[in-house]
Each structure stands twice: as C-alpha cells, then as structure tokens.
Write a protein that holds these residues in place. Sequence first.
Motif, PDB file in Angstrom:
ATOM      1  N   TYR A  53      32.362  59.225  12.774  1.00  8.65           N
ATOM      2  CA  TYR A  53      31.771  58.016  12.268  1.00  8.65           C
ATOM      3  C   TYR A  53      32.644  57.168  11.305  1.00  8.65           C
ATOM      4  O   TYR A  53      32.825  55.965  11.430  1.00  8.65           O
ATOM      5  CB  TYR A  53      30.191  58.172  11.533  1.00  8.65           C
ATOM      6  CG  TYR A  53      29.803  57.069  10.793  1.00  8.65           C
ATOM      7  CD1 TYR A  53      29.135  55.963  11.728  1.00  8.65           C
ATOM      8  CD2 TYR A  53      29.947  56.935   9.367  1.00  8.65           C
ATOM      9  CE1 TYR A  53      28.531  55.066  10.864  1.00  8.65           C
ATOM     10  CE2 TYR A  53      29.059  55.765   8.810  1.00  8.65           C
ATOM     11  CZ  TYR A  53      28.486  54.657   9.555  1.00  8.65           C
ATOM     12  OH  TYR A  53      27.838  53.783   9.061  1.00  8.65           O
ATOM     13  N   GLU A  54      33.289  57.864  10.294  1.00  9.11           N
ATOM     14  CA  GLU A  54      33.918  57.338   9.345  1.00  9.11           C
ATOM     15  C   GLU A  54      35.315  56.451   9.861  1.00  9.11           C
ATOM     16  O   GLU A  54      35.486  55.219   9.652  1.00  9.11           O
ATOM     17  CB  GLU A  54      34.558  58.152   8.246  1.00  9.11           C
ATOM     18  CG  GLU A  54      33.421  58.625   7.245  1.00  9.11           C
ATOM     19  CD  GLU A  54      33.701  59.859   6.526  1.00  9.11           C
ATOM     20  OE1 GLU A  54      34.700  60.597   6.729  1.00  9.11           O
ATOM     21  OE2 GLU A  54      33.024  60.051   5.355  1.00  9.11           O
ATOM     22  N   GLU A  61      36.379  47.873  10.242  1.00  8.25           N
ATOM     23  CA  GLU A  61      36.745  46.951   9.049  1.00  8.25           C
ATOM     24  C   GLU A  61      38.142  46.466   9.423  1.00  8.25           C
ATOM     25  O   GLU A  61      38.390  45.165   9.013  1.00  8.25           O
ATOM     26  CB  GLU A  61      36.599  48.013   7.766  1.00  8.25           C
ATOM     27  CG  GLU A  61      35.183  48.201   7.373  1.00  8.25           C
ATOM     28  CD  GLU A  61      35.119  48.899   6.314  1.00  8.25           C
ATOM     29  OE1 GLU A  61      36.101  49.556   5.916  1.00  8.25           O
ATOM     30  OE2 GLU A  61      34.091  49.238   5.682  1.00  8.25           O
ATOM     31  N   LEU A  62      39.057  47.153   9.904  1.00  9.47           N
ATOM     32  CA  LEU A  62      40.296  46.735  10.273  1.00  9.47           C
ATOM     33  C   LEU A  62      40.288  45.387  11.198  1.00  9.47           C
ATOM     34  O   LEU A  62      40.965  44.579  10.655  1.00  9.47           O
ATOM     35  CB  LEU A  62      41.232  47.926  10.586  1.00  9.47           C
ATOM     36  CG  LEU A  62      42.747  47.639  10.820  1.00  9.47           C
ATOM     37  CD1 LEU A  62      43.346  46.953   9.505  1.00  9.47           C
ATOM     38  CD2 LEU A  62      43.431  48.746  11.581  1.00  9.47           C
ATOM     39  N   VAL A  63      39.613  45.785  12.087  1.00  7.16           N
ATOM     40  CA  VAL A  63      39.611  44.792  13.228  1.00  7.16           C
ATOM     41  C   VAL A  63      39.028  43.421  12.766  1.00  7.16           C
ATOM     42  O   VAL A  63      39.564  42.407  12.891  1.00  7.16           O
ATOM     43  CB  VAL A  63      38.714  45.202  14.431  1.00  7.16           C
ATOM     44  CG1 VAL A  63      38.298  44.150  15.306  1.00  7.16           C
ATOM     45  CG2 VAL A  63      39.472  46.082  15.254  1.00  7.16           C
ATOM     46  N   GLU A  64      37.802  43.486  11.899  1.00  6.17           N
ATOM     47  CA  GLU A  64      37.324  42.376  11.157  1.00  6.17           C
ATOM     48  C   GLU A  64      38.401  41.519  10.086  1.00  6.17           C
ATOM     49  O   GLU A  64      38.317  40.470   9.914  1.00  6.17           O
ATOM     50  CB  GLU A  64      36.043  42.484  10.456  1.00  6.17           C
ATOM     51  CG  GLU A  64      35.265  41.617   9.950  1.00  6.17           C
ATOM     52  CD  GLU A  64      35.063  40.610  10.846  1.00  6.17           C
ATOM     53  OE1 GLU A  64      34.877  39.290  10.595  1.00  6.17           O
ATOM     54  OE2 GLU A  64      34.550  40.940  11.948  1.00  6.17           O
ATOM     55  N   ASP A  65      39.056  42.574   9.434  1.00  6.66           N
ATOM     56  CA  ASP A  65      40.072  42.016   8.479  1.00  6.66           C
ATOM     57  C   ASP A  65      41.309  41.385   9.225  1.00  6.66           C
ATOM     58  O   ASP A  65      41.540  40.189   8.978  1.00  6.66           O
ATOM     59  CB  ASP A  65      40.861  43.158   7.756  1.00  6.66           C
ATOM     60  CG  ASP A  65      39.880  43.741   6.720  1.00  6.66           C
ATOM     61  OD1 ASP A  65      38.954  42.907   6.366  1.00  6.66           O
ATOM     62  OD2 ASP A  65      40.241  44.873   6.026  1.00  6.66           O
ATOM     63  N   ILE A  95      49.997  41.874  -6.825  1.00  2.00           N
ATOM     64  CA  ILE A  95      50.275  42.777  -5.726  1.00  2.00           C
ATOM     65  C   ILE A  95      49.171  42.852  -4.712  1.00  2.00           C
ATOM     66  O   ILE A  95      47.978  43.325  -5.090  1.00  2.00           O
ATOM     67  CB  ILE A  95      50.804  44.170  -6.091  1.00  2.00           C
ATOM     68  CG1 ILE A  95      51.948  44.293  -6.820  1.00  2.00           C
ATOM     69  CG2 ILE A  95      50.994  45.192  -4.707  1.00  2.00           C
ATOM     70  CD1 ILE A  95      52.535  45.508  -7.544  1.00  2.00           C
ATOM     71  N   VAL A  96      49.270  42.424  -3.357  1.00  2.00           N
ATOM     72  CA  VAL A  96      48.403  42.564  -2.431  1.00  2.00           C
ATOM     73  C   VAL A  96      48.432  43.747  -1.686  1.00  2.00           C
ATOM     74  O   VAL A  96      49.780  44.058  -1.061  1.00  2.00           O
ATOM     75  CB  VAL A  96      48.375  41.312  -1.502  1.00  2.00           C
ATOM     76  CG1 VAL A  96      47.090  41.160  -0.277  1.00  2.00           C
ATOM     77  CG2 VAL A  96      48.042  39.726  -2.305  1.00  2.00           C
ATOM     78  N   ARG A  97      47.259  44.525  -1.453  1.00  2.00           N
ATOM     79  CA  ARG A  97      47.571  45.605  -0.853  1.00  2.00           C
ATOM     80  C   ARG A  97      46.473  45.708   0.476  1.00  2.00           C
ATOM     81  O   ARG A  97      45.443  45.444   0.388  1.00  2.00           O
ATOM     82  CB  ARG A  97      47.111  46.976  -1.606  1.00  2.00           C
ATOM     83  CG  ARG A  97      47.076  48.198  -0.955  1.00  2.00           C
ATOM     84  CD  ARG A  97      47.010  49.311  -2.026  1.00  2.00           C
ATOM     85  NE  ARG A  97      46.848  50.514  -1.203  1.00  2.00           N
ATOM     86  CZ  ARG A  97      46.024  51.773  -1.561  1.00  2.00           C
ATOM     87  NH1 ARG A  97      45.281  51.565  -2.578  1.00  2.00           N
ATOM     88  NH2 ARG A  97      46.244  52.822  -0.736  1.00  2.00           N
ATOM     89  N   TRP A  98      47.057  46.005   1.556  1.00  2.00           N
ATOM     90  CA  TRP A  98      46.137  45.928   2.820  1.00  2.00           C
ATOM     91  C   TRP A  98      46.081  47.337   3.225  1.00  2.00           C
ATOM     92  O   TRP A  98      46.969  48.251   2.973  1.00  2.00           O
ATOM     93  CB  TRP A  98      47.168  45.388   3.924  1.00  2.00           C
ATOM     94  CG  TRP A  98      47.191  44.137   4.125  1.00  2.00           C
ATOM     95  CD1 TRP A  98      48.091  43.193   3.092  1.00  2.00           C
ATOM     96  CD2 TRP A  98      46.658  42.852   4.729  1.00  2.00           C
ATOM     97  NE1 TRP A  98      48.000  41.919   3.152  1.00  2.00           N
ATOM     98  CE2 TRP A  98      47.085  41.759   4.230  1.00  2.00           C
ATOM     99  CE3 TRP A  98      45.576  42.993   5.665  1.00  2.00           C
ATOM    100  CZ2 TRP A  98      46.450  40.617   4.809  1.00  2.00           C
ATOM    101  CZ3 TRP A  98      45.218  41.896   6.194  1.00  2.00           C
ATOM    102  CH2 TRP A  98      45.825  40.808   5.668  1.00  2.00           C
ATOM    103  N   SER A  99      44.632  47.735   3.332  1.00  2.00           N
ATOM    104  CA  SER A  99      44.520  49.005   3.569  1.00  2.00           C
ATOM    105  C   SER A  99      43.453  49.152   4.722  1.00  2.00           C
ATOM    106  O   SER A  99      43.054  48.182   5.519  1.00  2.00           O
ATOM    107  CB  SER A  99      43.630  49.760   2.292  1.00  2.00           C
ATOM    108  OG  SER A  99      42.449  48.862   2.011  1.00  2.00           O
TER     109      SER A  99
END
Length: 99
Positions: A53-54, A61-65, A95-99
């Motif tokens: 599930y996680e 969330e990644l696809v939406e980002d 600093i922008v961090r993509w997660s």
Amino acid sequence: MPRSPKLSRDIQPLSEFRASTAKFVRQVQETGRPLVLTQHGRRAAVLLDISEYEKLVERSELVEDIRTAKHSWNGRGRRSRDCQEDRPQEASKVIVRWS
C-alpha cells in the motif's frame, strides 16, 4: 507493485473474510498479493499488505508531482543561464529536494 491476484485463492466473499480474518491477513502478508473481497458476488474491497500500500501511495504521489511539473512547464522551458540571471540573491540559497 502488488502481484496479480490468483483468482482461485485471492478473491473471497466478505463472509469468509469475517470468519477467517487472521488467516487472510497472513496470506496477504506472506504472498504480497492483494485479496479481493466480494459482497453479494460483486467486488467490495481490496486488502493489501501495508508495504505494498505504501509503495502504491508513493508511486501515485510521484506521478501526480510529475503531472503537476509538466503542466506548470507547459513548454515554457528556459535555459539555466537565463534563470540564474532572474533569481534574487537569497533564492540561490534555497535547496529544492525532490522526493
């Protein structure tokens, strides 16, 4: 991604699930496959292992980002040199961090 359900074992009526909840939870944890629950012969719910599930939530969330980033760019890309000229001095410390 969760493994595909095996129709003979991974689709169960809700009444069976209620009677043997622990057994079915253990099955989902051990196999990593989702359990599809039916009610009156129709799909009603899906039981997933928490780690599966996680993973699904993270991927969603990644696809939406990515979708949001694509939409915001909308073909208006700029060279990094141009962006450096436009940014304020204090913004260069962020600093922008993509997660």
